[in-house]
Motif scaffolding. Structure first.
Motif, PDB file in Angstrom:
ATOM      1  N   MET A 103       0.832  -1.218   0.000  1.00 18.32           N
ATOM      2  CA  MET A 103       0.000   0.000   0.000  1.00 18.32           C
ATOM      3  C   MET A 103       0.861   1.260   0.000  1.00 18.32           C
ATOM      4  SD  MET A 103      -3.067  -1.130   2.617  1.00 18.32           S
ATOM      5  CE  MET A 103      -4.039   0.305   2.199  1.00 18.32           C
ATOM      6  N   ILE A 104       1.806   1.313  -0.932  1.00 18.77           N
ATOM      7  CA  ILE A 104       2.715   2.457  -1.012  1.00 18.77           C
ATOM      8  C   ILE A 104       2.233   3.514  -1.993  1.00 18.77           C
ATOM      9  CG2 ILE A 104       4.740   1.107  -0.373  1.00 18.77           C
ATOM     10  CD1 ILE A 104       5.439   0.968  -3.349  1.00 18.77           C
ATOM     11  N   GLN A 105       1.055   3.286  -2.605  1.00 17.44           N
ATOM     12  CA  GLN A 105       0.554   4.263  -3.551  1.00 17.44           C
ATOM     13  C   GLN A 105       0.134   5.542  -2.829  1.00 17.44           C
ATOM     14  OE1 GLN A 105      -0.865   1.357  -2.913  1.00 17.44           O
ATOM     15  NE2 GLN A 105      -3.027   1.638  -2.399  1.00 17.44           N
ATOM     16  N   GLY A 106       0.110   6.629  -3.558  1.00 13.65           N
ATOM     17  CA  GLY A 106      -0.304   7.902  -2.972  1.00 13.65           C
ATOM     18  C   GLY A 106       0.860   8.645  -2.340  1.00 13.65           C
ATOM     19  N   GLU A 110       4.391  13.382   5.096  1.00 16.49           N
ATOM     20  CA  GLU A 110       5.382  14.442   4.923  1.00 16.49           C
ATOM     21  C   GLU A 110       5.128  15.263   3.658  1.00 16.49           C
ATOM     22  OE1 GLU A 110       6.940  11.150   7.333  1.00 16.49           O
ATOM     23  OE2 GLU A 110       6.168  11.257   5.287  1.00 16.49           O
ATOM     24  N   GLU A 111       4.381  14.677   2.717  1.00 12.91           N
ATOM     25  CA  GLU A 111       4.126  15.346   1.447  1.00 12.91           C
ATOM     26  C   GLU A 111       2.736  15.964   1.357  1.00 12.91           C
ATOM     27  OE1 GLU A 111       6.576  12.427  -1.536  1.00 12.91           O
ATOM     28  OE2 GLU A 111       4.800  11.625  -0.552  1.00 12.91           O
ATOM     29  N   VAL A 112       1.817  15.497   2.200  1.00 11.02           N
ATOM     30  CA  VAL A 112       0.421  15.927   2.087  1.00 11.02           C
ATOM     31  C   VAL A 112       0.268  17.413   2.369  1.00 11.02           C
ATOM     32  CG1 VAL A 112      -1.858  15.678   3.139  1.00 11.02           C
ATOM     33  CG2 VAL A 112      -0.529  13.652   2.580  1.00 11.02           C
ATOM     34  N   GLU A 113       1.039  17.931   3.325  1.00 11.46           N
ATOM     35  CA  GLU A 113       0.899  19.344   3.691  1.00 11.46           C
ATOM     36  C   GLU A 113       1.167  20.258   2.504  1.00 11.46           C
ATOM     37  OE1 GLU A 113       2.722  22.546   6.926  1.00 11.46           O
ATOM     38  OE2 GLU A 113       3.263  20.422   7.023  1.00 11.46           O
ATOM     39  N   GLU A 114       2.178  19.948   1.700  1.00  7.76           N
ATOM     40  CA  GLU A 114       2.494  20.776   0.541  1.00  7.76           C
ATOM     41  C   GLU A 114       1.459  20.628  -0.564  1.00  7.76           C
ATOM     42  OE1 GLU A 114       6.367  19.629  -0.673  1.00  7.76           O
ATOM     43  OE2 GLU A 114       7.359  20.346   1.149  1.00  7.76           O
ATOM     44  N   LEU A 115       0.756  19.468  -0.609  1.00  7.70           N
ATOM     45  CA  LEU A 115      -0.215  19.213  -1.673  1.00  7.70           C
ATOM     46  C   LEU A 115      -1.645  19.473  -1.237  1.00  7.70           C
ATOM     47  CD1 LEU A 115       1.316  15.840  -2.919  1.00  7.70           C
ATOM     48  CD2 LEU A 115       1.538  18.059  -4.009  1.00  7.70           C
ATOM     49  N   SER A 116      -1.814  19.996  -0.037  1.00  7.89           N
ATOM     50  CA  SER A 116      -3.166  20.163   0.511  1.00  7.89           C
ATOM     51  C   SER A 116      -4.019  21.136  -0.306  1.00  7.89           C
ATOM     52  CB  SER A 116      -3.084  20.635   1.969  1.00  7.89           C
ATOM     53  OG  SER A 116      -2.384  21.865   2.057  1.00  7.89           O
ATOM     54  N   VAL A 117      -3.385  22.046  -1.031  1.00  4.74           N
ATOM     55  CA  VAL A 117      -4.153  23.027  -1.812  1.00  4.74           C
ATOM     56  C   VAL A 117      -4.624  22.449  -3.146  1.00  4.74           C
ATOM     57  CG1 VAL A 117      -2.971  24.980  -0.775  1.00  4.74           C
ATOM     58  CG2 VAL A 117      -2.034  23.939  -2.843  1.00  4.74           C
ATOM     59  N   PHE A 118      -4.136  21.248  -3.485  1.00  6.40           N
ATOM     60  CA  PHE A 118      -4.516  20.645  -4.763  1.00  6.40           C
ATOM     61  C   PHE A 118      -5.540  19.534  -4.533  1.00  6.40           C
ATOM     62  CE2 PHE A 118      -0.113  22.093  -5.308  1.00  6.40           C
ATOM     63  CZ  PHE A 118      -0.278  22.952  -6.375  1.00  6.40           C
ATOM     64  N   SER A 119      -6.329  19.247  -5.545  1.00  6.81           N
ATOM     65  CA  SER A 119      -7.288  18.151  -5.485  1.00  6.81           C
ATOM     66  C   SER A 119      -6.615  16.867  -5.945  1.00  6.81           C
ATOM     67  CB  SER A 119      -8.502  18.444  -6.375  1.00  6.81           C
ATOM     68  OG  SER A 119      -9.363  17.317  -6.424  1.00  6.81           O
ATOM     69  N   LEU A 120      -6.811  15.799  -5.168  1.00  2.75           N
ATOM     70  CA  LEU A 120      -6.243  14.500  -5.519  1.00  2.75           C
ATOM     71  C   LEU A 120      -7.235  13.627  -6.280  1.00  2.75           C
ATOM     72  CD1 LEU A 120      -4.338  13.636  -2.207  1.00  2.75           C
ATOM     73  CD2 LEU A 120      -3.460  14.734  -4.270  1.00  2.75           C
ATOM     74  N   VAL A 213      10.778   3.418   9.703  1.00  2.00           N
ATOM     75  CA  VAL A 213      10.574   2.198   8.924  1.00  2.00           C
ATOM     76  C   VAL A 213       9.149   2.117   8.377  1.00  2.00           C
ATOM     77  CG1 VAL A 213      10.519  -0.325   9.074  1.00  2.00           C
ATOM     78  CG2 VAL A 213      12.382   0.930  10.125  1.00  2.00           C
ATOM     79  N   ASN A 214       8.182   2.632   9.115  1.00  2.00           N
ATOM     80  CA  ASN A 214       6.787   2.574   8.692  1.00  2.00           C
ATOM     81  C   ASN A 214       6.339   3.806   7.917  1.00  2.00           C
ATOM     82  OD1 ASN A 214       5.471   0.037   9.977  1.00  2.00           O
ATOM     83  ND2 ASN A 214       6.700   0.896  11.624  1.00  2.00           N
ATOM     84  N   SER A 215       7.247   4.758   7.700  1.00  2.00           N
ATOM     85  CA  SER A 215       6.903   5.934   6.904  1.00  2.00           C
ATOM     86  C   SER A 215       6.685   5.538   5.453  1.00  2.00           C
ATOM     87  CB  SER A 215       8.025   6.975   7.004  1.00  2.00           C
ATOM     88  OG  SER A 215       7.817   8.018   6.094  1.00  2.00           O
ATOM     89  N   LYS A 216       5.605   6.057   4.841  1.00  2.00           N
ATOM     90  CA  LYS A 216       5.285   5.695   3.463  1.00  2.00           C
ATOM     91  C   LYS A 216       6.356   6.183   2.491  1.00  2.00           C
ATOM     92  CE  LYS A 216       1.097   5.501   1.944  1.00  2.00           C
ATOM     93  NZ  LYS A 216      -0.289   5.805   1.478  1.00  2.00           N
ATOM     94  N   VAL A 217       6.887   7.387   2.733  1.00  2.00           N
ATOM     95  CA  VAL A 217       7.920   7.927   1.842  1.00  2.00           C
ATOM     96  C   VAL A 217       9.158   7.041   1.870  1.00  2.00           C
ATOM     97  CG1 VAL A 217       9.391   9.909   1.373  1.00  2.00           C
ATOM     98  CG2 VAL A 217       7.062  10.265   2.167  1.00  2.00           C
ATOM     99  N   PHE A 218       9.585   6.662   3.074  1.00  2.00           N
ATOM    100  CA  PHE A 218      10.769   5.822   3.219  1.00  2.00           C
ATOM    101  C   PHE A 218      10.525   4.448   2.586  1.00  2.00           C
ATOM    102  CE2 PHE A 218      13.358   2.755   5.572  1.00  2.00           C
ATOM    103  CZ  PHE A 218      14.613   3.324   5.476  1.00  2.00           C
ATOM    104  N   ASN A 219       9.363   3.864   2.857  1.00  2.00           N
ATOM    105  CA  ASN A 219       9.055   2.542   2.323  1.00  2.00           C
ATOM    106  C   ASN A 219       8.980   2.545   0.811  1.00  2.00           C
ATOM    107  OD1 ASN A 219       8.195   0.101   4.193  1.00  2.00           O
ATOM    108  ND2 ASN A 219       7.770   1.976   5.309  1.00  2.00           N
TER     109      ASN A 219
END
Length: 250
Positions: A103-106, A110-120, A213-219
């Motif tokens: 489940m590494i998609q998305g 750490e990245e969501v804050e910068e992308l919060s102004v955009f629609s996913l 280890v459980n961070s999505k970016v790192f994984n």
């Protein structure tokens, strides 16, 4: 003249001086491959296109440019191309399964804050897009390793035409073992070099080892490195066997 142009000119002069005409083709191939990737990004944003299928087609084009345009069409490049396609095909189902299981998609937190102004809600399957990213990340290293195996094997056969198929296959494996260690280290340190800022982020916010280890970016990055490493390891015996079978007729 900005820094990018200066560096590009220096790179071109060095590649031309050291590699001659092949160096010039190698330099131009960088821009051709960049064009393929750029066109790929434009098409991947279309909701009606399957990212995995389109990425595989892009990998075929990139392999053709890297192998046939730079090194011309010969037995070495043909075997390297065939080995690359077999390896990518073997990895394809594995990468799709790993993407869904891990489940590494998305995006990570750490990245969501910068992308919060955009629609996913862009109408793209992020699971397939994550698998496409892993495939694209592996193609360069796999193609490079396949060519690095086929070229020495051809030289071995050229100087020892009476060599048996088994001995030539063993020679390819021995060559591959030397390449495998350096390739794995290259992938590992490329991650730490490009994500040094992320490591500093973890330190600044006092992430525990479990949180890292459980961070999505790192994984995501580590799984990309491991999948690429698996592809590099697989392409060594595949290239060795195919080329040994092709060169030694009896």
């Amino acid at each position: 003249m900005n820094v990018l142009v200066c560096l590009a000119v220096i790179l071109f002069l060095l590649m031309r001086w050291i590699g001659g005409k092949k160096g010039t083709r190698s330099f131009l191939a960088l821009f051709f491959n960049f064009g393929v990737v750029l066109i790929g990004f434009l098409f991947l944003t279309h909701p009606g296109i399957n990212p995995i299928i389109f990425t595989v087609l892009a990998c075929i084009v990139i392999s053709c440019i890297t192998l046939f345009y730079i090194n011309e069409i010969n037995s070495k490049t043909k075997i390297a191309f065939l080995s690359t396609m077999v390896t990518i095909g073997s990895l394809l189902l594995f990468i799709v399964l790993i993407t869904k299981i891990a489940m590494i998609q998305g995006f990570g937190e750490e990245e969501v804050e910068e992308l919060s102004v955009f629609s996913l809600y862009i109408g793209i399957d992020f699971a397939k897009l994550g698998a496409a990213v892993l495939i694209m990340a592996a193609i360069g290293a796999i193609t490079d390793t396949a060519m690095a195996i086929s070229s020495p094997m051809y030289e071995v056969f050229l100087h020892h035409p009476t060599i048996s198929r088994k001995e030539l296959f063993t020679s390819g494996l021995r060559i591959g073992r030397d390449i495998l260690g350096t390739s794995a280290n290259t992938l590992f340190f490329a991650f730490f070099g490009s994500y040094l800022g992320l490591i500093l982020w973890f330190k600044e916010y006092s992430y525990s080892f479990g949180e890292i280890v459980n961070s999505k970016v790192f994984n995501t990055e580590m799984i990309s490195i491991l999948c690429t490493g698996i592809g590099v390891a697989l392409v060594i015996p595949i290239t060795s066997w195919i080329y040994a079978y092709f060169l030694v007729k009896k």
